[in-house]
Design an enzyme around this catalytic site. Structure first.
Site, PDB file in Angstrom:
ATOM      1  N   ASP A   9       0.741  -1.489   0.157  1.00  0.00           N
ATOM      2  CA  ASP A   9       0.176   0.255   0.507  1.00  0.00           C
ATOM      3  C   ASP A   9       0.695   0.917  -0.234  1.00  0.00           C
ATOM      4  O   ASP A   9       0.786   3.015   0.644  1.00  0.00           O
ATOM      5  CB  ASP A   9      -1.390   0.120   0.922  1.00  0.00           C
ATOM      6  CG  ASP A   9      -2.237  -1.176   0.988  1.00  0.00           C
ATOM      7  OD1 ASP A   9      -2.244  -1.423   0.081  1.00  0.00           O
ATOM      8  OD2 ASP A   9      -2.534  -1.343   2.255  1.00  0.00           O
ATOM      9  N   TYR A 111      -2.056  -2.157  10.522  1.00  0.00           N
ATOM     10  CA  TYR A 111      -2.759  -2.556   9.312  1.00  0.00           C
ATOM     11  C   TYR A 111      -2.870  -3.501   8.715  1.00  0.00           C
ATOM     12  O   TYR A 111      -2.146  -4.597   9.056  1.00  0.00           O
ATOM     13  CB  TYR A 111      -4.295  -1.755   9.327  1.00  0.00           C
ATOM     14  CG  TYR A 111      -4.206  -0.034   9.985  1.00  0.00           C
ATOM     15  CD1 TYR A 111      -5.701  -0.925  10.792  1.00  0.00           C
ATOM     16  CD2 TYR A 111      -3.595   0.623  10.858  1.00  0.00           C
ATOM     17  CE1 TYR A 111      -6.129  -0.171  11.408  1.00  0.00           C
ATOM     18  CE2 TYR A 111      -4.388   1.471  11.685  1.00  0.00           C
ATOM     19  CZ  TYR A 111      -6.299   0.928  12.436  1.00  0.00           C
ATOM     20  OH  TYR A 111      -6.566   1.893  12.974  1.00  0.00           O
ATOM     21  N   CYS A 112      -2.420  -2.712   7.811  1.00  0.00           N
ATOM     22  CA  CYS A 112      -2.382  -3.728   6.614  1.00  0.00           C
ATOM     23  C   CYS A 112      -0.727  -4.909   6.497  1.00  0.00           C
ATOM     24  O   CYS A 112      -0.507  -5.860   6.307  1.00  0.00           O
ATOM     25  CB  CYS A 112      -2.212  -3.328   5.529  1.00  0.00           C
ATOM     26  SG  CYS A 112      -3.753  -2.892   4.748  1.00  0.00           S
ATOM     27  N   VAL A 113       0.255  -4.520   7.345  1.00  0.00           N
ATOM     28  CA  VAL A 113       1.474  -4.609   7.615  1.00  0.00           C
ATOM     29  C   VAL A 113       1.363  -6.067   8.379  1.00  0.00           C
ATOM     30  O   VAL A 113       2.293  -6.632   8.038  1.00  0.00           O
ATOM     31  CB  VAL A 113       2.627  -4.007   7.228  1.00  0.00           C
ATOM     32  CG1 VAL A 113       4.567  -4.277   7.461  1.00  0.00           C
ATOM     33  CG2 VAL A 113       3.336  -3.000   6.317  1.00  0.00           C
ATOM     34  N   THR A 116      -0.710  -8.292   7.138  1.00  0.00           N
ATOM     35  CA  THR A 116       0.013  -9.455   6.128  1.00  0.00           C
ATOM     36  C   THR A 116       1.163 -10.219   6.631  1.00  0.00           C
ATOM     37  O   THR A 116       0.951 -11.568   6.035  1.00  0.00           O
ATOM     38  CB  THR A 116       0.555  -8.494   5.182  1.00  0.00           C
ATOM     39  OG1 THR A 116      -0.677  -8.112   4.496  1.00  0.00           O
ATOM     40  CG2 THR A 116       1.495  -9.535   3.671  1.00  0.00           C
TER      41      THR A 116
END
Length: 181
Positions: A9, A111-113, A116
Site C-alpha cells: 500500500d 494495519y496492513c503490514v 499481511t
C-alpha cells in the site's frame, strides 16, 4: 531462501499521511532496485475500495506511489482487506515463483503490514520484516498514547517474537537486506 519483495500500500494517497512517508517510499524504492538486480520478484499491493472513495481504483490517489518507480516486470495486486492474501491471487503468485520467504515493507505498520505478516506465516512463508521499512499514521496511535516511532518499535517486537508453526519472522534493517547470495 527464494524471496519476493512485498510492498504493501505505498500509494499516492497514503504516503503524505504516514510517518516519514517520502523517506520510507524512497527506502522501499531502493530495496526494489536491489531485488530486481538479484532477480527477486517485486510485488506491490494496492488497497482498493468502492468508486467515489479515496481508494477508488481509478482515482489518482489509489495509484502506487511514483516514488517507487515500478518497472513493467513488477506485479501489482489489488486488495480490499488489510490482509493482502484475503481474496487475492497473492498466494498463487508466490507459489508459481516458488517463493518461501517474503521481504515485507509498506503501510501501515499497525494495519496492513501487521495483517499481511501474520497471514504470510499462516501460508507457511518466512517473513523478513524490514524493521525500518514500514510506517504507521504520522501521529502514531494517539488513543494508545504511542508515537509513530513507538508503534513501529512495538510491532517490530511483537511480530518478531510471535510463535507460529507456519514460518518465522526475522527483523532486518533495509541497509542489511540481502537478496542475493
Amino acid at each position: 531462501m527464494r524471496a519476493a519483495l512485498l510492498i504493501v500500500d505505498v500509494q499516492e494517497v497514503l504516503v503524505p499521511l504516514v510517518w516519514r512517508g517520502e523517506e520510507l517510499a524512497d527506502r522501499v524504492a531502493a530495496l526494489a532496485r536491489e531485488a530486481r538486480r538479484a532477480g527477486v520478484p517485486v510485488i506491490a499491493l494496492r488497497q482498493v475500495g468502492p468508486g467515489g472513495t479515496e481508494f477508488d481504483p481509478d482515482s489518482p490517489g489509489a495509484r502506487i506511489s511514483a516514488r517507487l518507480r515500478l518497472e513493467p516486470t513488477d506485479v501489482v495486486v489489488d486488495k480490499t482487506a488489510t490482509d493482502a492474501f484475503y481474496r487475492t491471487d497473492l498466494a498463487a503468485l508466490l507459489a508459481e515463483r516458488d517463493v518461501d520467504t517474503v521481504v515485507l515493507t509498506g503501510l501501515a505498520t499497525d494495519y496492513c503490514v501487521d495483517a499481511t505478516a501474520r497471514s504470510a506465516l499462516s501460508h507457511g512463508l518466512d517473513v523478513v520484516l524490514v524493521s525500518d521499512g514500514h510506517s504507521p499514521a504520522a501521529d502514531g496511535d494517539p488513543g494508545a498514547r504511542l508515537t509513530a516511532e513507538q508503534v513501529v518499535d512495538r510491532h517490530n517486537r511483537l511480530l518478531s517474537t510471535a510463535v507460529h508453526p507456519g514460518g518465522t519472522v526475522r527483523l532486518v534493517p533495509a541497509a542489511q537486506v540481502a537478496f542475493g547470495p
